[in-house]
Design a protein around this motif. Sequence first.
Motif, PDB file in Angstrom:
ATOM      1  N   ALA A 162       0.851  -1.195   0.000  1.00  0.00           N
ATOM      2  CA  ALA A 162       0.000   0.000   0.000  1.00  0.00           C
ATOM      3  C   ALA A 162       0.885   1.242   0.000  1.00  0.00           C
ATOM      4  O   ALA A 162       1.966   1.265   0.590  1.00  0.00           O
ATOM      5  CB  ALA A 162      -0.918  -0.002   1.216  1.00  0.00           C
ATOM      6  N   PHE A 188       0.357   5.789  -0.207  1.00  0.00           N
ATOM      7  CA  PHE A 188      -0.676   6.792   0.038  1.00  0.00           C
ATOM      8  C   PHE A 188      -0.333   8.099  -0.642  1.00  0.00           C
ATOM      9  O   PHE A 188       0.852   8.478  -0.763  1.00  0.00           O
ATOM     10  CB  PHE A 188      -0.847   6.992   1.547  1.00  0.00           C
ATOM     11  N   ASP A 223      -5.118   5.536  -0.199  1.00  0.00           N
ATOM     12  CA  ASP A 223      -4.307   4.458  -0.764  1.00  0.00           C
ATOM     13  C   ASP A 223      -4.319   4.558  -2.294  1.00  0.00           C
ATOM     14  O   ASP A 223      -5.379   4.495  -2.919  1.00  0.00           O
ATOM     15  CB  ASP A 223      -4.867   3.105  -0.317  1.00  0.00           C
ATOM     16  N   ALA A 265     -10.681  -0.321  -0.562  1.00  0.00           N
ATOM     17  CA  ALA A 265      -9.436   0.368  -0.911  1.00  0.00           C
ATOM     18  C   ALA A 265      -9.065   0.162  -2.372  1.00  0.00           C
ATOM     19  O   ALA A 265      -8.403   1.009  -2.980  1.00  0.00           O
ATOM     20  CB  ALA A 265      -8.297  -0.118  -0.005  1.00  0.00           C
ATOM     21  N   GLN A 314      -9.823   3.088  -6.118  1.00  0.00           N
ATOM     22  CA  GLN A 314      -8.736   3.456  -7.035  1.00  0.00           C
ATOM     23  C   GLN A 314      -9.125   3.346  -8.509  1.00  0.00           C
ATOM     24  O   GLN A 314      -8.322   3.669  -9.387  1.00  0.00           O
ATOM     25  CB  GLN A 314      -7.500   2.598  -6.753  1.00  0.00           C
TER      26      GLN A 314
END
Length: 295
Positions: free
Chosen positions: A21, A23, A29, A79, A83
């Motif tokens: 991960a 950030f 993330d 998460a 994205q």
Amino acid sequence: MNVFVLDGTYELFRHFYAVPAAFDSDGRDIGAVRGVVGSVLAMLEDDVTHVGVATDHVIESFRNRLWPGYKTGEGIEPALLAQFHPLEDALAALGVAVWPMTELEADDGLATAAARAAGDARVEQVFICTPDKDLAQCVHGRRVVQFDRRAAVLRDADGVRARFGVGPESMVDYLALVGDAADGYPGLPGWGAKSASTVLARYGRLEDIPADEADWTVQPRGAARLARTLREQREEALLFRRIATLRLDAPVFESVDELRWAGPRPVFFDMCARLNAPGYFRRAQAAAARLGASA
């Protein structure tokens, strides 16, 4: 010229589970986004000049109306799901053609893009960059091939036959019989990879398989049961074939010239800052200079 079309959704999944991960400047993330952008940059550094990426802007498509069990966004880690849209923004900032799919799917975008690229006499070879077996139906000789970049496996029409026992022209029939667990449709009971490939290698399409197994010139194990299932569930098989068949009318590009990478857009500098990947901007500039693109 060679044309490369990438499955952005597959790439995002692959990098999400393969890289740590990371950030952005707001604490979100973006590790998978950064991984995909870096992977596309590596292609440009390897002198790829014409490239486009199809993405699933939303998970559901028209196929969910055809089959209630078809894949949805349920179960995707938040998460990762968060994205999807940032990936499209990041690739667009890099200057790469991006085709976000809504009513259709990324696979339909890839199929359409590959067909249109192959229709241009200037194109020597089209590389469909995904290991997804759905895209095997789009392979054509050695001109349109499937390329698994992670495993470094290239599959032309002969490779499809070697892998599945049928040619690209029978792949949708094969999927209709065996199903696709990843996409959420089951195929027909009793039909497995071996029986489907054996029968389809002889008959090619569902409608050409004789209704009575006594008329089959091939006899896989359990032929009588397989024939009975196909007779009784022919409508389901045809529905599954429709689901498996990729569309060739996705909104992608009109001319292959639109896929020529012209270097990063001015906003890519700020994008790299948000991704905490300043080196990406320098790499993009260097690749653009080498390829003669305007950076």
